[in-house]
Structures are given as C-alpha cells and as structure tokens.
Design a protein around this motif. Structure first.
Motif, mmCIF file in Angstrom:
data_model
loop_
_atom_site.group_PDB
_atom_site.id
_atom_site.type_symbol
_atom_site.label_atom_id
_atom_site.label_comp_id
_atom_site.label_asym_id
_atom_site.label_seq_id
_atom_site.Cartn_x
_atom_site.Cartn_y
_atom_site.Cartn_z
ATOM 1 N N ARG A 23 23.240 -94.105 21.453
ATOM 2 C CA ARG A 23 23.504 -93.696 22.824
ATOM 3 C C ARG A 23 24.565 -94.279 23.513
ATOM 4 N NH1 ARG A 23 21.395 -98.205 26.029
ATOM 5 N NH2 ARG A 23 22.766 -99.834 24.857
ATOM 6 N N ASN A 24 25.301 -95.182 22.645
ATOM 7 C CA ASN A 24 26.368 -96.524 22.697
ATOM 8 C C ASN A 24 27.625 -95.103 21.754
ATOM 9 O OD1 ASN A 24 25.477 -98.400 23.467
ATOM 10 N ND2 ASN A 24 25.919 -99.337 21.516
ATOM 11 N N GLU A 25 27.363 -94.520 21.149
ATOM 12 C CA GLU A 25 28.425 -93.238 20.670
ATOM 13 C C GLU A 25 28.471 -92.234 21.947
ATOM 14 O OE1 GLU A 25 27.498 -91.679 16.648
ATOM 15 O OE2 GLU A 25 27.503 -93.579 15.993
ATOM 16 N N PHE A 26 27.275 -92.369 22.760
ATOM 17 C CA PHE A 26 28.060 -90.414 23.748
ATOM 18 C C PHE A 26 28.028 -91.463 25.108
ATOM 19 C CE2 PHE A 26 24.123 -88.165 20.794
ATOM 20 C CZ PHE A 26 24.789 -87.394 21.356
ATOM 21 N N ARG A 27 27.890 -92.585 24.936
ATOM 22 C CA ARG A 27 28.412 -93.298 26.136
ATOM 23 C C ARG A 27 30.270 -92.824 26.040
ATOM 24 N NH1 ARG A 27 25.344 -98.688 27.975
ATOM 25 N NH2 ARG A 27 23.625 -97.110 29.497
ATOM 26 N N ALA A 28 30.772 -92.556 24.981
ATOM 27 C CA ALA A 28 32.714 -92.380 25.017
ATOM 28 C C ALA A 28 32.666 -91.314 26.266
ATOM 29 C CB ALA A 28 33.029 -92.457 24.165
ATOM 30 N N LYS A 29 31.713 -90.255 25.960
ATOM 31 C CA LYS A 29 31.974 -89.452 26.487
ATOM 32 C C LYS A 29 31.043 -88.648 28.168
ATOM 33 C CE LYS A 29 32.768 -84.156 25.968
ATOM 34 N NZ LYS A 29 33.065 -83.646 25.080
ATOM 35 N N TYR A 30 29.641 -89.634 27.770
ATOM 36 C CA TYR A 30 28.869 -89.183 29.083
ATOM 37 C C TYR A 30 29.042 -90.870 28.538
ATOM 38 C CZ TYR A 30 28.616 -84.544 26.973
ATOM 39 O OH TYR A 30 28.272 -83.264 26.986
ATOM 40 N N PRO A 31 29.382 -91.778 29.870
ATOM 41 C CA PRO A 31 28.898 -92.941 30.835
ATOM 42 C C PRO A 31 27.685 -93.317 31.270
ATOM 43 C CG PRO A 31 30.534 -91.654 31.661
ATOM 44 C CD PRO A 31 30.048 -91.191 30.971
ATOM 45 N N ASP A 32 26.812 -92.603 31.967
ATOM 46 C CA ASP A 32 25.750 -92.706 31.903
ATOM 47 C C ASP A 32 24.082 -92.583 31.284
ATOM 48 O OD1 ASP A 32 26.320 -93.303 34.366
ATOM 49 O OD2 ASP A 32 26.812 -91.531 35.126
ATOM 50 N N ALA A 33 24.040 -92.181 29.953
ATOM 51 C CA ALA A 33 23.277 -92.138 28.732
ATOM 52 C C ALA A 33 22.211 -92.569 28.786
ATOM 53 C CB ALA A 33 24.483 -91.784 27.381
ATOM 54 N N TRP A 34 21.271 -93.378 28.627
ATOM 55 C CA TRP A 34 20.737 -93.687 28.608
ATOM 56 C C TRP A 34 18.591 -92.975 27.545
ATOM 57 C CZ3 TRP A 34 15.967 -92.188 30.489
ATOM 58 C CH2 TRP A 34 15.611 -90.155 31.920
ATOM 59 N N LEU A 35 18.220 -94.004 27.129
ATOM 60 C CA LEU A 35 17.493 -93.783 26.258
ATOM 61 C C LEU A 35 16.115 -93.399 27.317
ATOM 62 C CD1 LEU A 35 17.669 -96.572 23.477
ATOM 63 C CD2 LEU A 35 18.494 -94.523 23.958
ATOM 64 N N LEU A 36 15.438 -92.523 26.708
ATOM 65 C CA LEU A 36 13.990 -92.076 27.108
ATOM 66 C C LEU A 36 12.710 -92.670 26.388
ATOM 67 C CD1 LEU A 36 12.187 -90.198 28.856
ATOM 68 C CD2 LEU A 36 12.713 -88.930 27.405
ATOM 69 N N TYR A 37 12.017 -92.724 26.339
ATOM 70 C CA TYR A 37 10.526 -93.166 25.610
ATOM 71 C C TYR A 37 9.649 -92.719 25.418
ATOM 72 C CZ TYR A 37 6.950 -95.278 22.960
ATOM 73 O OH TYR A 37 6.238 -95.445 22.363
ATOM 74 N N ASN A 38 8.860 -91.267 25.085
ATOM 75 C CA ASN A 38 8.309 -90.816 24.997
ATOM 76 C C ASN A 38 7.004 -90.641 23.965
ATOM 77 O OD1 ASN A 38 7.025 -88.231 25.868
ATOM 78 N ND2 ASN A 38 8.008 -87.305 24.337
ATOM 79 N N ALA A 39 5.835 -91.302 24.830
ATOM 80 C CA ALA A 39 4.988 -91.563 24.128
ATOM 81 C C ALA A 39 3.885 -90.648 23.201
ATOM 82 C CB ALA A 39 4.641 -92.964 25.076
ATOM 83 N N GLN A 40 3.814 -90.207 23.594
ATOM 84 C CA GLN A 40 3.280 -88.632 23.616
ATOM 85 C C GLN A 40 2.856 -88.501 21.989
ATOM 86 O OE1 GLN A 40 4.595 -85.383 26.121
ATOM 87 N NE2 GLN A 40 3.436 -86.299 27.743
#
Length: 165
Positions: free
Chosen positions: A148-165
C-alpha cells in the motif's frame, strides 16, 4: 401623447411602490421569537444545569463484538463484506486503489493496472453498492501495508481491506 406617457409612468411608479410589502413584520416576529426563547432559557437555569450533569452509562461490550483485525502495528485496515466481480480471487488483506459507483469506471482502472503488470481485481461492497479496485492481495498484513505504501506514490488514497471470508 406626452401626457399619456407621463400619466402611465406615474401609474406604474405608484403601483410599484404600493405592491412592495414591508418585511419589517417578518423580522419583528423572528426577533420576538428569539427573545422569548432567550427569556425561557434564563428563567430555567436549574433545568439546564441538571441536563449538563447527566452522563451516559458505560456499556461493556462482549469480546465477540471486537474487530477481527488487530491494530498492534498501527496500520489502519477497513473490514468490509465484498464479493469478487472480476479477478482471480482475494486473500485476507488487499490494497484498494479506487472506489467507484459505476462498474465501467472500476473496469477501466482494473485494465490500466493490468497493463502495468498488476493482478488487479474488481470487488463489490454489498452494503454500500460500491465497486472497489484491488491492485494487490496478500495473506499477511505487513506485506499488504508495504505494498500500500508503494501504491500511494501513484494512488494517494490507497487503503487496506480485510476480507474475512
């Protein structure tokens, strides 16, 4: 002819001045209402004082209500119910780089990411009816946070999603 013009202009001016209603009465009513509220508050300070001292009771939640994702490393993770729309499948932690209400917009960003060499996927949030574009998916939270930290260079609003399924 001149007399008629002057007469018509005079009649128009008289009608214009008589048709204008004064808004003074509306202002006066609002002022009186505000004054009445102010005096009502001043006459009952005991009631206001007791309302200010009321404290809501503390409610203990059972351990089952706590969030599944730990936050020991202080990395914020959102937990959502999502279903796979287009892609190879999700692991527990995913990096979301875009959210769209239209599927076509999500598909466009997915295609752009795939052309850049990523295994991008589109998932749908069932509660909010939003399409999420997942750039990468991981089994561990630490790997997902680094990505996510790498993607924030190009996509500043990148965030983490937890999928419990």
């Amino acid at each position: 002819m001149k007399k008629y013009m002057v007469l018509c202009a005079g009649l128009c001016a008289a009608m214009a001045f008589t048709s204008c209603k004064s808004s003074e009465s509306a202002y006066k009513k609002a002022y009186e209402k505000a004054k009445a509220q102010e005096t009502a508050q001043q006459t009952t300070p005991e009631t206001a004082q007791t309302e200010a001292n009321v404290v809501a009771p503390l409610v203990d939640r059972p351990a089952t209500d706590t969030q599944v994702v730990d936050n020991v490393d202080n990395v914020q993770v959102r937990q959502e119910r999502v279903s796979l729309v287009n892609g190879s499948g999700l692991k527990h932690f995913s990096v979301v780089v875009g959210s769209f209400s239209l599927k076509a917009n999500a598909d466009g960003l997915q295609q752009k990411l795939r052309e850049a060499g990523y295994d991008a996927q589109v998932v749908k949030n069932e509660d909010r009816n939003m399409y999420r574009v997942v750039a990468a998916t991981f089994d561990s939270k630490a790997d997902a946070a680094a990505s996510r930290n790498e993607f924030r260079a190009k996509y500043p609003d990148a965030w983490l999603l937890y999928n419990a399924q």
